[in-house]
Design a protein around this motif. Structure first.
Motif, mmCIF file in Angstrom:
data_model
loop_
_atom_site.group_PDB
_atom_site.id
_atom_site.type_symbol
_atom_site.label_atom_id
_atom_site.label_comp_id
_atom_site.label_asym_id
_atom_site.label_seq_id
_atom_site.Cartn_x
_atom_site.Cartn_y
_atom_site.Cartn_z
ATOM 1 N N GLY A 83 -9.785 3.275 -4.795
ATOM 2 C CA GLY A 83 -8.382 3.362 -4.441
ATOM 3 C C GLY A 83 -8.031 4.670 -3.755
ATOM 4 N N LEU A 84 -7.275 4.591 -2.662
ATOM 5 C CA LEU A 84 -6.882 5.773 -1.892
ATOM 6 C C LEU A 84 -5.368 5.831 -1.715
ATOM 7 N N ASP A 85 -4.867 7.056 -1.619
ATOM 8 C CA ASP A 85 -3.458 7.265 -1.288
ATOM 9 C C ASP A 85 -3.374 7.527 0.210
ATOM 10 N N ALA A 86 -3.233 6.464 0.985
ATOM 11 C CA ALA A 86 -3.244 6.596 2.443
ATOM 12 C C ALA A 86 -1.880 6.948 3.014
ATOM 13 N N ASP A 87 -0.806 6.575 2.313
ATOM 14 C CA ASP A 87 0.530 6.830 2.858
ATOM 15 C C ASP A 87 1.133 8.142 2.364
ATOM 16 N N GLY A 88 0.384 8.888 1.554
ATOM 17 C CA GLY A 88 0.805 10.230 1.144
ATOM 18 C C GLY A 88 1.966 10.299 0.177
ATOM 19 N N ASP A 89 2.183 9.228 -0.603
ATOM 20 C CA ASP A 89 3.298 9.250 -1.560
ATOM 21 C C ASP A 89 2.873 9.703 -2.953
ATOM 22 N N GLY A 90 1.625 10.158 -3.073
ATOM 23 C CA GLY A 90 1.143 10.651 -4.359
ATOM 24 C C GLY A 90 0.565 9.568 -5.259
ATOM 25 N N LYS A 91 0.560 8.319 -4.783
ATOM 26 C CA LYS A 91 0.009 7.214 -5.565
ATOM 27 C C LYS A 91 -1.019 6.446 -4.735
ATOM 28 N N ALA A 92 -2.045 5.966 -5.413
ATOM 29 C CA ALA A 92 -3.013 5.061 -4.783
ATOM 30 C C ALA A 92 -2.694 3.670 -5.314
ATOM 31 N N ASP A 93 -1.912 2.949 -4.551
ATOM 32 C CA ASP A 93 -1.316 1.707 -5.041
ATOM 33 C C ASP A 93 -1.874 0.503 -4.284
ATOM 34 N N PRO A 94 -2.538 -0.442 -4.970
ATOM 35 C CA PRO A 94 -3.067 -1.620 -4.267
ATOM 36 C C PRO A 94 -1.972 -2.494 -3.656
#
Length: 228
Positions: free
Chosen positions: A159-170
Motif C-alpha cells: 500500500g502506498l500514499d500516492a495522493d499525499g494525504d497521509g493515508k495509504a487507502d485502497p
C-alpha cells in the motif's frame, strides 16, 4: 389414381429420409476425426495469431460488443504510475478493467475480502507479516493500521500514499493505482514478465488470460489516448 399419388409421395419421403441418413452416416466419422484432431492440435493451433484473436474475441464477446472504453480521465493517472515503476500503462488499465470494471463495481469489496479500486487483499496491502494474516489474506487488521503508511512499511505491504494525504487507502484511486503498479513492477512486469506478474496478482490462469486480452486490446488502441 389416388393410391398411385400416395405411393409416389411416400416413396419421395422415403428417398429423402434415406438421403439424410446416408449424409449423416457419411459425415459423422468426418466430424469425429475433425474433433479429435482439433483436440490434439489445439495447444499449437491456439497460438496462431488469427485463431488467438478469434478466441480472445469470443472469450470477451459481451464486453467487446458493448465495449467499455478506458475512461479518458483515468489515463493520465495510469501513465504517471506506470512511468514511476517502469511498466506499460495499458497493463494497469487492463487490471483496472478486470478487477472493478474501472471502479464501477459497487461496493468495491469482493466476497473474498479484496478491497478498493484494484482489489487488494488486506494482507497484501498492509503486509503478510501482520500477526492476523493467514489463509487468503483477509486478516483482521484495524482500519487505522490498514491505511497507516508507517505500519504498512513495517509489515512489508504494497500500500502506498500516492495522493499525499497521509493515508495509504485502497479506496483512493491514486493510492490503489500506484500500489498496483508497484506490485506488478516488483513481481516481474518491469522486466517484461507480464504474465508472471499478473499470475502473482491473482493466482488464476483465466485471470491472466483476461488481463492479457484487454492489455493487448488497449495496446492496439493506445494511439487513441496518446494525447491524454
Amino acid at each position: 389414381m389416388r393410391k398411385r399419388k400416395i405411393t409416389k409421395s411416400r416413396g419421395r419421403r422415403l428417398r429423402k429420409g434415406n438421403c439424410l441418413l446416408a449424409a449423416f452416416v457419411f459425415l459423422l466419422p468426418l466430424l469425429i476425426v475433425f474433433y479429435v484432431l482439433t483436440a490434439l492440435l489445439w495447444p499449437a493451433l491456439r497460438d496462431v495469431p488469427l485463431i488467438r484473436e478469434l478466441n480472445e474475441y469470443a472469450a470477451h464477446k459481451p464486453d467487446r460488443l458493448f465495449d467499455i472504453r478506458v475512461p479518458e480521465n483515468y489515463v493520465p493517472l495510469y501513465k504517471e504510475a506506470a512511468d514511476e515503476f517502469g511498466i506499460p500503462w495499458t497493463l494497469l488499465a487492463a487490471h483496472h478493467r478486470v478487477e472493478t470494471r474501472f471502479s464501477t463495481m459497487d461496493p468495491l469489496v469482493s466476497p473474498a475480502g479484496a478491497e478498493g479500486h484494484m482489489q487488494f487483499m488486506p494482507c497484501t496491502w498492509v503486509g503478510w507479516s501482520h500477526p492476523s494474516c493467514t489463509g487468503l489474506g483477509k486478516g483482521d487488521i484495524p482500519e487505522k493500521v490498514k491505511t497507516d503508511p508507517e505500519a504498512i512499511r513495517s509489515y512489508g505491504g504494497y500500500g502506498l500514499d500516492a495522493d499525499g494525504d497521509g493515508k495509504a487507502d485502497p479506496f483512493s484511486l491514486a493510492d490503489s493505482i500506484y500500489s498496483a503498479a508497484s506490485y506488478l513492477a516488483q513481481n516481474g512486469a518491469a522486466e517484461g514478465e507480464l504474465e508472471q506478474a499478473i499470475f502473482l496478482y491473482n493466482h488464476s490462469d483465466r485471470y491472466v488470460e483476461d488481463v492479457m486480452s484487454f492489455y493487448r486490446d488497449y495496446e492496439q488502441r493506445a494511439v487513441e489516448y496518446s494525447g491524454k
